[in-house]
Design an enzyme around this catalytic site. Structure first.
Site, PDB file in Angstrom:
ATOM      1  N   THR A   1      -2.776   1.009  -4.447  1.00 48.34           N
ATOM      2  CA  THR A   1      -3.256   2.174  -3.713  1.00 48.34           C
ATOM      3  C   THR A   1      -4.641   2.606  -4.169  1.00 48.34           C
ATOM      4  O   THR A   1      -5.015   2.394  -5.323  1.00 48.34           O
ATOM      5  CB  THR A   1      -2.266   3.349  -3.887  1.00 48.34           C
ATOM      6  OG1 THR A   1      -2.787   4.526  -3.251  1.00 48.34           O
ATOM      7  CG2 THR A   1      -2.008   3.654  -5.356  1.00 48.34           C
ATOM      8  N   SER A   2      -5.395   3.220  -3.247  1.00 44.94           N
ATOM      9  CA  SER A   2      -6.700   3.787  -3.593  1.00 44.94           C
ATOM     10  C   SER A   2      -6.567   5.176  -4.209  1.00 44.94           C
ATOM     11  O   SER A   2      -7.548   5.735  -4.691  1.00 44.94           O
ATOM     12  CB  SER A   2      -7.585   3.870  -2.340  1.00 44.94           C
ATOM     13  OG  SER A   2      -7.907   2.588  -1.857  1.00 44.94           O
TER      14      SER A   2
ATOM     15  N   ASP B   1      -1.792  -0.351   6.187  1.00 42.12           N
ATOM     16  CA  ASP B   1      -1.865   0.407   7.438  1.00 42.12           C
ATOM     17  C   ASP B   1      -3.286   0.666   7.911  1.00 42.12           C
ATOM     18  O   ASP B   1      -3.488   1.081   9.046  1.00 42.12           O
ATOM     19  CB  ASP B   1      -1.159   1.762   7.280  1.00 42.12           C
ATOM     20  CG  ASP B   1      -1.980   2.736   6.451  1.00 42.12           C
ATOM     21  OD1 ASP B   1      -2.276   3.843   6.948  1.00 42.12           O
ATOM     22  OD2 ASP B   1      -2.348   2.390   5.309  1.00 42.12           O
TER      23      ASP B   1
ATOM     24  N   LYS C   1     -10.573  -0.598  -2.595  1.00 41.19           N
ATOM     25  CA  LYS C   1     -10.531  -1.182  -1.259  1.00 41.19           C
ATOM     26  C   LYS C   1     -11.741  -0.687  -0.453  1.00 41.19           C
ATOM     27  O   LYS C   1     -12.098   0.482  -0.580  1.00 41.19           O
ATOM     28  CB  LYS C   1      -9.242  -0.785  -0.542  1.00 41.19           C
ATOM     29  CG  LYS C   1      -7.969  -1.195  -1.274  1.00 41.19           C
ATOM     30  CD  LYS C   1      -6.741  -0.606  -0.576  1.00 41.19           C
ATOM     31  CE  LYS C   1      -5.475  -0.858  -1.376  1.00 41.19           C
ATOM     32  NZ  LYS C   1      -4.276  -0.263  -0.731  1.00 41.19           N
TER      33      LYS C   1
ATOM     34  N   ASP D   1      -0.282   5.186   0.784  1.00 44.12           N
ATOM     35  CA  ASP D   1      -0.554   6.227   1.783  1.00 44.12           C
ATOM     36  C   ASP D   1      -0.585   5.650   3.196  1.00 44.12           C
ATOM     37  O   ASP D   1      -1.359   4.742   3.499  1.00 44.12           O
ATOM     38  CB  ASP D   1      -1.900   6.900   1.491  1.00 44.12           C
ATOM     39  CG  ASP D   1      -1.867   7.719   0.210  1.00 44.12           C
ATOM     40  OD1 ASP D   1      -1.187   8.750   0.197  1.00 44.12           O
ATOM     41  OD2 ASP D   1      -2.510   7.317  -0.774  1.00 44.12           O
TER      42      ASP D   1
ATOM     43  N   ASP E   1       0.860  -1.177   0.000  1.00 45.16           N
ATOM     44  CA  ASP E   1       0.000   0.000   0.000  1.00 45.16           C
ATOM     45  C   ASP E   1       0.903   1.235   0.000  1.00 45.16           C
ATOM     46  O   ASP E   1       2.094   1.149   0.315  1.00 45.16           O
ATOM     47  CB  ASP E   1      -0.883  -0.022   1.254  1.00 45.16           C
ATOM     48  CG  ASP E   1      -1.682   1.257   1.433  1.00 45.16           C
ATOM     49  OD1 ASP E   1      -2.393   1.648   0.488  1.00 45.16           O
ATOM     50  OD2 ASP E   1      -1.576   1.869   2.512  1.00 45.16           O
TER      51      ASP E   1
END
Length: 215
Positions: free
Chosen positions: A105-106, A162, A137, A6, A4
């Site tokens: 990543t989103s 995270d 996600k 961020d 991931d």
């Protein structure tokens, strides 16, 4: 290896918080801590809904808000992106070992490209962004897509996350999960190894997680 971005590799959630607070201020309001926490790991569309609902202004134009936010975050990404503790070293070790690696990543591709100037495009064989999948996600699609593009069965992949949203996505996909909480607390979950910091992660740990998942 599926990373991931961020809050996991880079300390960017604080930059999103700055921009979100600024956007809320332009609307004449302030973002609650609860709404901000709910946004971590979600898509831009979901974040805009949470923001506008939190401000009691659900009639706001989500597309206009997203455009403003992306522009401001791009400015912050260009000057203030920093690696999370241990992240640079772990990525370097994974790459040196020749392990196929993806960034999952989103965040939208436009912003990811800015971040990659700091974290390094060459560190990843594949990059899957939030605006490049039909379902973000916590849906498993982002991680399943990354594994497919890497040509590696998802059951042999380790995802590092995270946020609760990201952990749920990786688990639903079938990856082994290493959770390193950042801005949002993570409840214990079956099949998830938790560390306080990536400074405690190494190739031996990642190999043990993979072996446990495939065994």
């Amino acid at each position: 290896m599926l990373f991931d971005m961020d809050g996991t590799l880079i300390d960017s959630e604080r930059l999103w918080t700055i921009a979100l607070n600024e956007l809320a201020a332009t609307y004449g309001g302030s973002l609650s801590a609860e709404a901000r926490a709910a946004m971590v790991g979600t898509s831009m569309d979901q974040s805009m809904v949470l923001l506008h609902d939190d401000l009691g202004q659900p009639w706001r134009d989500a597309a206009a808000g997203a455009a403003w936010l992306e522009k401001r975050v791009a400015e912050l990404f260009g000057t203030e992106v920093r690696f999370r503790p241990g992240a640079r070293e772990l990525v370097r070790a994974v790459r040196t070992a020749g392990i196929p690696t993806a960034l999952v990543t989103s965040t939208a591709r436009q912003l990811v490209e800015v971040a990659l100037q700091t974290i390094g495009r060459d560190n990843f064989d594949v990059v899957v962004c939030g605006d490049e999948v039909d379902n973000t996600k916590p849906h498993p699609e982002p991680y399943l897509t990354a594994a497919r593009l890497l040509g590696v069965p998802i059951g042999r992949c380790v995802a590092i996350e995270d946020s609760p949203t990201g952990v749920a996505s990786a688990l639903a996909a079938g990856a082994a999960v290493l959770a390193v909480p950042s801005d949002v607390p993570l409840a214990p979950a079956d099949g998830v190894r938790r560390l306080d910091s990536l400074t405690a992660a190494d190739l031996e740990l990642l190999a043990s997680l993979q072996a446990r998942a495939t065994g």
